[in-house]
Design a protein around this motif. Sequence first.
Motif, short mmCIF file in Angstrom:
data_model
loop_
_atom_site.label_atom_id
_atom_site.label_comp_id
_atom_site.label_asym_id
_atom_site.label_seq_id
_atom_site.Cartn_x
_atom_site.Cartn_y
_atom_site.Cartn_z
N LEU A 29 0.81 -1.21 0.00
CA LEU A 29 0.00 0.00 0.00
C LEU A 29 0.85 1.27 0.00
O LEU A 29 0.39 2.32 -0.43
N VAL A 30 2.09 1.17 0.50
CA VAL A 30 2.94 2.37 0.59
C VAL A 30 4.11 2.33 -0.38
O VAL A 30 4.77 3.34 -0.60
N TRP A 31 4.37 1.16 -0.96
CA TRP A 31 5.52 1.05 -1.85
C TRP A 31 5.26 1.81 -3.14
O TRP A 31 4.18 1.78 -3.70
N GLY A 32 6.28 2.50 -3.59
CA GLY A 32 6.23 3.24 -4.84
C GLY A 32 7.58 3.90 -5.04
O GLY A 32 8.53 3.66 -4.30
N LYS A 33 7.67 4.75 -6.04
CA LYS A 33 8.92 5.42 -6.39
C LYS A 33 9.51 6.19 -5.20
O LYS A 33 10.71 6.15 -4.96
N GLU A 34 8.65 6.90 -4.45
CA GLU A 34 9.13 7.71 -3.32
C GLU A 34 9.76 6.84 -2.23
O GLU A 34 10.84 7.16 -1.71
N LEU A 35 9.09 5.76 -1.87
CA LEU A 35 9.61 4.90 -0.81
C LEU A 35 10.84 4.13 -1.29
O LEU A 35 11.77 3.90 -0.51
N GLU A 36 10.87 3.79 -2.56
CA GLU A 36 12.07 3.15 -3.11
C GLU A 36 13.27 4.09 -3.00
O GLU A 36 14.35 3.68 -2.58
N GLU A 37 13.08 5.35 -3.37
CA GLU A 37 14.18 6.32 -3.28
C GLU A 37 14.59 6.54 -1.83
O GLU A 37 15.78 6.63 -1.53
N PHE A 38 13.62 6.63 -0.93
CA PHE A 38 13.93 6.77 0.49
C PHE A 38 14.74 5.57 0.99
O PHE A 38 15.70 5.73 1.74
N SER A 39 14.38 4.37 0.54
CA SER A 39 15.12 3.16 0.92
C SER A 39 16.56 3.23 0.44
O SER A 39 17.48 2.85 1.17
N LEU A 40 16.76 3.72 -0.76
CA LEU A 40 18.13 3.85 -1.29
C LEU A 40 18.94 4.88 -0.51
O LEU A 40 20.11 4.66 -0.21
N VAL A 41 18.30 5.99 -0.15
CA VAL A 41 18.99 7.01 0.65
C VAL A 41 19.42 6.40 1.98
O VAL A 41 20.56 6.60 2.44
N GLN A 42 18.54 5.64 2.60
CA GLN A 42 18.88 4.99 3.87
C GLN A 42 20.04 4.02 3.70
O GLN A 42 21.00 4.03 4.48
N LEU A 43 19.97 3.18 2.67
CA LEU A 43 21.02 2.19 2.46
C LEU A 43 22.36 2.85 2.14
O LEU A 43 23.41 2.37 2.58
N ARG A 44 22.34 3.95 1.41
CA ARG A 44 23.59 4.65 1.10
C ARG A 44 24.23 5.25 2.36
O ARG A 44 25.44 5.45 2.41
N SER A 45 23.42 5.56 3.37
CA SER A 45 23.94 6.13 4.61
C SER A 45 24.39 5.06 5.60
O SER A 45 24.99 5.38 6.62
N ALA A 46 24.08 3.82 5.30
CA ALA A 46 24.33 2.73 6.24
C ALA A 46 25.69 2.08 6.02
O ALA A 46 26.18 2.01 4.89
N ASP A 47 26.27 1.62 7.10
CA ASP A 47 27.44 0.76 6.94
C ASP A 47 27.20 -0.60 7.60
O ASP A 47 28.09 -1.43 7.62
N MET A 48 25.96 -0.82 8.10
CA MET A 48 25.64 -2.11 8.68
C MET A 48 24.12 -2.24 8.85
O MET A 48 23.45 -1.27 9.16
N LEU A 49 23.62 -3.47 8.65
CA LEU A 49 22.22 -3.79 8.93
C LEU A 49 22.19 -4.79 10.08
O LEU A 49 23.07 -5.65 10.19
N VAL A 50 21.17 -4.68 10.91
CA VAL A 50 21.04 -5.53 12.09
C VAL A 50 19.67 -6.20 12.05
O VAL A 50 18.65 -5.53 11.80
N PHE A 51 19.64 -7.50 12.29
CA PHE A 51 18.40 -8.27 12.24
C PHE A 51 18.29 -9.22 13.43
O PHE A 51 19.30 -9.71 13.92
N GLY A 52 17.06 -9.52 13.81
CA GLY A 52 16.78 -10.66 14.66
C GLY A 52 16.79 -11.89 13.77
O GLY A 52 16.78 -11.79 12.54
N SER A 53 16.77 -13.07 14.35
CA SER A 53 16.94 -14.29 13.55
C SER A 53 15.79 -14.54 12.57
O SER A 53 16.02 -14.95 11.44
N THR A 54 14.54 -14.28 12.97
CA THR A 54 13.41 -14.53 12.07
C THR A 54 13.46 -13.58 10.88
O THR A 54 13.31 -14.00 9.73
N THR A 55 13.69 -12.29 11.14
CA THR A 55 13.78 -11.32 10.05
C THR A 55 14.98 -11.63 9.16
O THR A 55 14.89 -11.53 7.93
#
Length: 187
Positions: A29-55
Motif C-alpha cells: 500500500l505504501v511502496w512506490g517510487k518515493e519509498l524506493e528512493e527513500f530506501s536507497l537514501v537509507q542504504l547509502r547512509s548505512a554501513d551495517m544492517l542488524v536483524f533478529g533471527s526470524t527477520t
Amino acid sequence: MRKLIMWNVITQEGFFEGTKNWDLSFHGLVWGKELEEFSLVQLRSADMLVFGSTTYKGMADYWTNAKEEEGEVAKFMNTIPKVVCSSTLVTADWNNTAIVKDAVSEIYKLKKDGNGNMFVFGSGKLSESLMKAELFDEYRLCLAPVFLGNGRLLFHEGLPYQKLKLLETNPLTTGGIILRYAPIGKE
C-alpha cells in the motif's frame, strides 16, 4: 560513533506484520517510487544492517533470490555488512553476515566502532530489547493507510518512558507517511 536507527512499516494500529511471520502484504500500500528512493537514501547512509533471527532468515531468502527489477536495493542488501542477533543460530550464509549472541552488549560495542548508520529492519523482539536498553538513536516509521485488524504489534507494554522529538514528516503519494523521531537528548 554509529547511529542505531529503527526502520519499520506499520499499520495505523501499530502492527508491523500480520498474524504470521512475513505477512507484510500491507507494505504494498505504501511502496512506490518515493519509498524506493527513500530506501536507497537509507542504504547509502548505512554501513551495517542488524536483524533478529526470524527477520534475518526472511530477508536472506528474499534478497539472495531477488529479481532483476530490485536493482540497486538488492545490490546494497546483498553486499552491506550484516549482523544477525541470535542465541541459537550457528551459521549465517548471507553475504557479509556475522552472528552475535548477546544483542544488547554487542550492538552497544558496534555503535562505538564506526561512523555510518546501523539500521534495524523489522525484528520486533530484537527492537524491543534494544529499546529497553535505550540504544536507538532514531526511529523511522512509515505509517501505512490501513487498519489491519490484527497482527504483531511493534511496540508493547513495558517499554521505558521515552519522549521523542519529531525530526521530519514525509507524506507519500501512496497515502503513507514517513515519520522520523529521535529520543530527546539524542537528536
